[in-house]
Design a protein around this motif. Sequence first.
Motif, PDB file in Angstrom:
ATOM      1  N   ASP A  85       9.653  27.515 -22.061  1.00 22.98           N
ATOM      2  CA  ASP A  85      10.189  28.879 -22.183  1.00 22.98           C
ATOM      3  C   ASP A  85      10.609  29.207 -23.615  1.00 22.98           C
ATOM      4  O   ASP A  85      10.471  30.338 -24.064  1.00 22.98           O
ATOM      5  N   ALA A  86      11.148  28.219 -24.306  1.00 27.42           N
ATOM      6  CA  ALA A  86      11.693  28.433 -25.649  1.00 27.42           C
ATOM      7  C   ALA A  86      11.485  27.179 -26.475  1.00 27.42           C
ATOM      8  O   ALA A  86      11.364  26.080 -25.933  1.00 27.42           O
ATOM      9  N   VAL A  87      11.425  27.361 -27.786  1.00 32.69           N
ATOM     10  CA  VAL A  87      11.271  26.216 -28.677  1.00 32.69           C
ATOM     11  C   VAL A  87      12.371  26.210 -29.728  1.00 32.69           C
ATOM     12  O   VAL A  87      12.835  27.262 -30.166  1.00 32.69           O
ATOM     13  N   LEU A  88      12.771  25.015 -30.096  1.00 29.76           N
ATOM     14  CA  LEU A  88      13.652  24.814 -31.243  1.00 29.76           C
ATOM     15  C   LEU A  88      12.776  24.354 -32.390  1.00 29.76           C
ATOM     16  O   LEU A  88      12.020  23.393 -32.255  1.00 29.76           O
ATOM     17  N   VAL A  89      12.865  25.029 -33.503  1.00 28.11           N
ATOM     18  CA  VAL A  89      12.087  24.677 -34.689  1.00 28.11           C
ATOM     19  C   VAL A  89      12.948  23.785 -35.572  1.00 28.11           C
ATOM     20  O   VAL A  89      13.907  24.243 -36.188  1.00 28.11           O
ATOM     21  N   CYS A  90      12.611  22.505 -35.598  1.00 36.42           N
ATOM     22  CA  CYS A  90      13.387  21.503 -36.328  1.00 36.42           C
ATOM     23  C   CYS A  90      12.503  20.814 -37.356  1.00 36.42           C
ATOM     24  O   CYS A  90      12.577  19.605 -37.556  1.00 36.42           O
TER      25      CYS A  90
END
Length: 101
Positions: free
Chosen positions: A76-81
């Motif tokens: 559903d969502a991504v964390l950009v790390c």
Amino acid sequence: MPNQQGELRLGVIGTGCIGMEHIRNALLLPSVRVVAIADPHEPSRQTALAELQHAGVREVIALERDAEMLQLSDVDAVLVCTPNDTHHAVMRQGLASGKHC
């Protein structure tokens, strides 16, 4: 956007130091489930996968390329790390794929 079960299925792009910190924090949230990780660096990806499995997360998709993750319908969502100089490009791709970033 949470799914019908009320949980947010999260993908983490980048599993270095910052990515691991975000993964640890996500594991503390009862309505968030880490379902996928992506990192081109195999040792980082394997370390993240091992830590998730140690925390009891059994079903995690581990990918080399973030583009593969952005095509998954169960994220559903991504964390950009990723490194700072890559954030813009990765977030543009994430938003274009319909993911929350």
